[in-house]
Scaffold this motif. Sequence first.
Motif, PDB file in Angstrom:
ATOM      1  N   ARG A  75      11.846 -38.519 -60.328  1.00 46.34           N
ATOM      2  CA  ARG A  75      12.202 -37.784 -61.540  1.00 46.34           C
ATOM      3  C   ARG A  75      13.699 -37.929 -61.745  1.00 46.34           C
ATOM      4  O   ARG A  75      14.457 -38.121 -60.806  1.00 46.34           O
ATOM      5  N   GLN A 134      -2.268 -38.468 -55.723  1.00 44.67           N
ATOM      6  CA  GLN A 134      -3.170 -37.318 -55.763  1.00 44.67           C
ATOM      7  C   GLN A 134      -4.406 -37.666 -56.603  1.00 44.67           C
ATOM      8  O   GLN A 134      -4.291 -38.253 -57.677  1.00 44.67           O
ATOM      9  N   SER A 189      11.836 -28.801 -65.368  1.00 37.55           N
ATOM     10  CA  SER A 189      11.472 -29.148 -64.011  1.00 37.55           C
ATOM     11  C   SER A 189       9.971 -28.941 -63.871  1.00 37.55           C
ATOM     12  O   SER A 189       9.484 -27.809 -63.914  1.00 37.55           O
ATOM     13  N   VAL A 190       9.252 -30.021 -63.743  1.00 37.12           N
ATOM     14  CA  VAL A 190       7.802 -29.918 -63.596  1.00 37.12           C
ATOM     15  C   VAL A 190       7.456 -29.694 -62.139  1.00 37.12           C
ATOM     16  O   VAL A 190       8.238 -29.989 -61.241  1.00 37.12           O
ATOM     17  N   ARG A 191       6.259 -29.185 -61.940  1.00 35.24           N
ATOM     18  CA  ARG A 191       5.803 -28.964 -60.583  1.00 35.24           C
ATOM     19  C   ARG A 191       5.614 -30.324 -59.924  1.00 35.24           C
ATOM     20  O   ARG A 191       4.973 -31.211 -60.492  1.00 35.24           O
ATOM     21  N   PRO A 192       6.158 -30.517 -58.723  1.00 33.00           N
ATOM     22  CA  PRO A 192       6.014 -31.821 -58.091  1.00 33.00           C
ATOM     23  C   PRO A 192       4.553 -32.150 -57.805  1.00 33.00           C
ATOM     24  O   PRO A 192       3.760 -31.275 -57.445  1.00 33.00           O
ATOM     25  N   ARG A 193       4.212 -33.395 -57.969  1.00 32.66           N
ATOM     26  CA  ARG A 193       2.838 -33.843 -57.744  1.00 32.66           C
ATOM     27  C   ARG A 193       2.901 -35.209 -57.068  1.00 32.66           C
ATOM     28  O   ARG A 193       3.627 -36.088 -57.514  1.00 32.66           O
ATOM     29  N   HIS A 194       2.149 -35.360 -56.006  1.00 37.57           N
ATOM     30  CA  HIS A 194       2.134 -36.620 -55.298  1.00 37.57           C
ATOM     31  C   HIS A 194       1.500 -37.679 -56.183  1.00 37.57           C
ATOM     32  O   HIS A 194       0.492 -37.442 -56.840  1.00 37.57           O
TER      33      HIS A 194
END
Length: 178
Positions: free
Chosen positions: A119, A163, A155-160
């Motif tokens: 990001r 996933q 700021s977005v929620r982190p995501r692998h």
Amino acid sequence: MIRTSWTSGTQNEATLELWTSSLREVKGRMGSRDAGQSRRLLALATIYDGASRTDAARTGAVSLQTVRDWVLAFNAVGPAGLVDSKTPGQRPKLDAVERQALAQVIEEGPDPDRHGVVRWRLKDLAAWIYASFGVSRDESTVSRTVKALDFAKLSVRPRHYEQDPAALAAFKKACPLP
């Protein structure tokens, strides 16, 4: 209009003539809210009333050269020439094409393989600007530039990136709600 004509004499002073109505009347009709313009008009009015340029400079609290500049500005544009104008300021480090390229990079988002980040942070954007254009920018300056381009810091929620959405849906169905 104030006209300057140089006379040949021992003191070689400029004589001034007013071709329109009194400057005090002009100031009263304009109702100027600019204090600097009012001060300049009053200094020029003292010249019109027959005082010397030295007296006008004393009235305006400036030098004789400044009074002369005011006379030239008044002759060129009129009372509007005596208004304080906004200075242009410093030229932006990034031109319009470079800002457009920055906006496109932000819109597309980073490529983890190419950019090395998942990001964009301000620090990363500053490094990208330096690598692309050779312009060193501070994070706060990059923040103002990004804001001027109508981007908000979200700021977005982190995501692998690996996933699996199907596995998430199956997990949510298996868990009963309280």
